[in-house]
Design a protein around this motif. Structure first.
Motif, short mmCIF file in Angstrom:
data_model
loop_
_atom_site.label_atom_id
_atom_site.label_comp_id
_atom_site.label_asym_id
_atom_site.label_seq_id
_atom_site.Cartn_x
_atom_site.Cartn_y
_atom_site.Cartn_z
N ASP A 89 6.34 -16.42 9.88
CA ASP A 89 7.25 -15.28 9.87
C ASP A 89 6.93 -14.31 8.72
O ASP A 89 6.92 -13.09 8.91
N TRP A 90 6.68 -14.86 7.54
CA TRP A 90 6.37 -14.00 6.40
C TRP A 90 5.00 -13.35 6.52
O TRP A 90 4.80 -12.20 6.10
N LEU A 91 4.06 -14.05 7.12
CA LEU A 91 2.75 -13.45 7.37
C LEU A 91 2.89 -12.28 8.34
O LEU A 91 2.24 -11.24 8.15
N GLN A 92 3.70 -12.45 9.37
CA GLN A 92 3.91 -11.36 10.32
C GLN A 92 4.52 -10.15 9.64
O GLN A 92 4.11 -9.01 9.87
N ARG A 93 5.51 -10.37 8.78
CA ARG A 93 6.13 -9.26 8.05
C ARG A 93 5.12 -8.57 7.14
O ARG A 93 5.10 -7.34 7.02
N TYR A 94 4.30 -9.37 6.48
CA TYR A 94 3.28 -8.79 5.60
C TYR A 94 2.30 -7.94 6.40
O TYR A 94 1.93 -6.83 5.99
N LEU A 95 1.88 -8.44 7.56
CA LEU A 95 0.94 -7.69 8.39
C LEU A 95 1.56 -6.41 8.93
O LEU A 95 0.88 -5.39 9.06
N ASP A 96 2.85 -6.47 9.24
CA ASP A 96 3.53 -5.30 9.81
C ASP A 96 3.91 -4.27 8.76
O ASP A 96 3.78 -3.06 8.99
N ALA B 224 11.03 -15.59 -5.75
CA ALA B 224 10.82 -14.61 -6.81
C ALA B 224 10.27 -13.26 -6.36
O ALA B 224 10.67 -12.22 -6.88
N PRO B 225 9.34 -13.19 -5.40
CA PRO B 225 8.79 -11.88 -5.01
C PRO B 225 9.85 -10.93 -4.44
O PRO B 225 10.78 -11.36 -3.75
N ASP B 226 9.71 -9.65 -4.75
CA ASP B 226 10.59 -8.61 -4.22
C ASP B 226 10.06 -8.19 -2.85
O ASP B 226 9.10 -7.41 -2.76
N VAL B 227 10.66 -8.70 -1.81
CA VAL B 227 10.13 -8.48 -0.46
C VAL B 227 10.50 -7.12 0.11
O VAL B 227 10.22 -6.85 1.29
N THR B 228 11.09 -6.25 -0.71
CA THR B 228 11.32 -4.88 -0.26
C THR B 228 10.11 -4.00 -0.53
O THR B 228 10.10 -2.82 -0.16
N THR B 229 9.08 -4.57 -1.18
CA THR B 229 7.85 -3.82 -1.48
C THR B 229 6.67 -4.45 -0.76
O THR B 229 6.71 -5.63 -0.38
N ALA B 230 5.61 -3.68 -0.60
CA ALA B 230 4.40 -4.19 0.06
C ALA B 230 3.78 -5.33 -0.74
O ALA B 230 3.36 -6.34 -0.18
N LEU B 231 3.73 -5.16 -2.08
CA LEU B 231 3.16 -6.21 -2.91
C LEU B 231 4.01 -7.47 -2.89
O LEU B 231 3.49 -8.59 -2.88
N GLY B 232 5.32 -7.29 -2.87
CA GLY B 232 6.21 -8.44 -2.80
C GLY B 232 6.07 -9.20 -1.49
O GLY B 232 6.09 -10.44 -1.47
N LEU B 233 5.92 -8.46 -0.39
CA LEU B 233 5.70 -9.11 0.89
C LEU B 233 4.38 -9.89 0.90
O LEU B 233 4.31 -11.01 1.42
N ARG B 234 3.35 -9.29 0.31
CA ARG B 234 2.07 -10.00 0.21
C ARG B 234 2.23 -11.29 -0.58
O ARG B 234 1.77 -12.36 -0.16
N ASP B 235 2.89 -11.20 -1.73
CA ASP B 235 3.03 -12.37 -2.60
C ASP B 235 3.89 -13.44 -1.95
O ASP B 235 3.59 -14.64 -2.06
N LYS B 236 4.96 -13.03 -1.27
CA LYS B 236 5.82 -13.98 -0.57
C LYS B 236 5.02 -14.70 0.50
O LYS B 236 5.11 -15.94 0.64
N ALA B 237 4.23 -13.96 1.28
CA ALA B 237 3.43 -14.57 2.34
C ALA B 237 2.40 -15.54 1.75
O ALA B 237 2.18 -16.63 2.29
N MET B 238 1.79 -15.16 0.64
CA MET B 238 0.79 -16.03 0.02
C MET B 238 1.41 -17.32 -0.51
O MET B 238 0.87 -18.41 -0.32
N GLY C 99 3.45 -4.76 4.96
CA GLY C 99 2.82 -4.78 3.65
C GLY C 99 1.36 -4.41 3.64
O GLY C 99 0.93 -3.49 2.94
N ARG C 100 0.57 -5.08 4.44
CA ARG C 100 -0.88 -4.85 4.42
C ARG C 100 -1.27 -3.42 4.78
O ARG C 100 -2.18 -2.85 4.15
N PRO C 101 -0.62 -2.78 5.78
CA PRO C 101 -1.00 -1.40 6.09
C PRO C 101 -0.80 -0.45 4.90
O PRO C 101 -1.54 0.52 4.76
N VAL C 102 0.18 -0.73 4.05
CA VAL C 102 0.41 0.11 2.86
C VAL C 102 -0.68 -0.09 1.84
O VAL C 102 -1.11 0.85 1.17
#
Length: 250
Positions: free
Chosen positions: A195-202, A132-146, A204-207
């Motif tokens: 993998d999703w945590l790495q994407r979030y750190l790269d 469900a999360p939109d992984v094209t956004t920083a918030l979506g990446l965070r939610d996907k990782a969580m 999502g989180r910096p944003v």
């Protein structure tokens, strides 16, 4: 040499001595030949993975990294449970014989291979929720990782939202989780969650980051994620995924 030692690989002499002692220990414990062979195979596989380091040099972090390795993560839940039992037997004997001064198996969590489905949710529901999360956004990446981390590792919501950035060891493939009673344990990560945590750190989180915040997961305001924030996210994603069952973070 007895039958249950015939399959041991050629490893460093220090680890070979430990495995020989382990073979005698298992025989003295009266375990079946089948169990002894299985435990010795598990211990020898760890020794081969660790080489050229000796088994006695391994730490809890090393064992967590081994449990998170692709070869181990591909095993069945039954094999994972047997491996954990073999390692605990191994270090229990080492401690009893004063060959080791600390037990690195203490605090290890069994990886949640095969991930049991949350109550009342079908496999299709869970897949829809994770997608469900939109992984094209920083918030979506965070939610996907969580969501992936919660599902893969079986964390409590309070443990998930309370994770500091320092708790994550992606290179080793594990988390340091502070549970009830301030008891720390090591939780191996699955490949997908890592993998999703790495994407979030790269990406999502910096944003989301505003200033210096030790929390791993941040809100849109750059603050630490809370249980309440995450509960609202779960409800929203359940609606987006069109899940009819009652959904909670548990």
């Amino acid at each position: 040499m007895t039958d249950d030692s015939a399959n041991l690989p050629d490893i460093a002499s220090a680890s070979e001595q430990v495995l020989t002692s382990f073979r005698h220990q298992l025989a003295a414990e009266g375990l079946s030949l089948h169990t002894r062979k299985a435990y010795l195979t598990d211990a020898a596989a760890l020794a081969a993975w660790a080489a050229p380091r000796a088994l006695l040099a391994l730490s809890s972090e090393d064992l967590a990294a081994y449990l998170a390795s692709p070869g181990v993560m591909a095993k069945s839940p039954r094999s994972i449970a047997r491996l954990q039992s073999a390692l605990r037997h191994l270090w229990r004997g080492l401690m009893a014989r004063a060959q080791a001064i600390q037990d690195p198996t203490i605090g290890l969590d069994t990886p949640h291979i095969g991930r049991p489905l949350p109550k009342d949710l079908s496999e299709a529901d869970v897949d829809a929720l994770l997608a469900a999360p939109d992984v094209t956004t920083a918030l979506g990446l965070r939610d996907k990782a969580m969501l992936e981390l919660l599902y893969a590792c079986g964390l409590r919501v309070s443990e998930l939202t309370g994770l500091p950035l320092a708790a994550l060891n992606l290179r080793g493939g594990f988390l340091r989780v502070m549970g009830k009673g301030r008891k720390e344990r090591l939780v191996p990560l699955g490949e997908t969650a890592a993998d999703w945590l790495q994407r979030y750190l790269d990406e999502g989180r910096p944003v989301l980051l505003k200033g210096t915040v030790p929390a791993l997961f941040l809100t849109q305001r750059g603050e630490a994620m809370t249980r309440e924030n995450f509960w609202h996210l779960i409800k929203r994603y359940a609606l987006l995924a069109e899940i009819s069952s009652s959904v909670s973070p548990h």
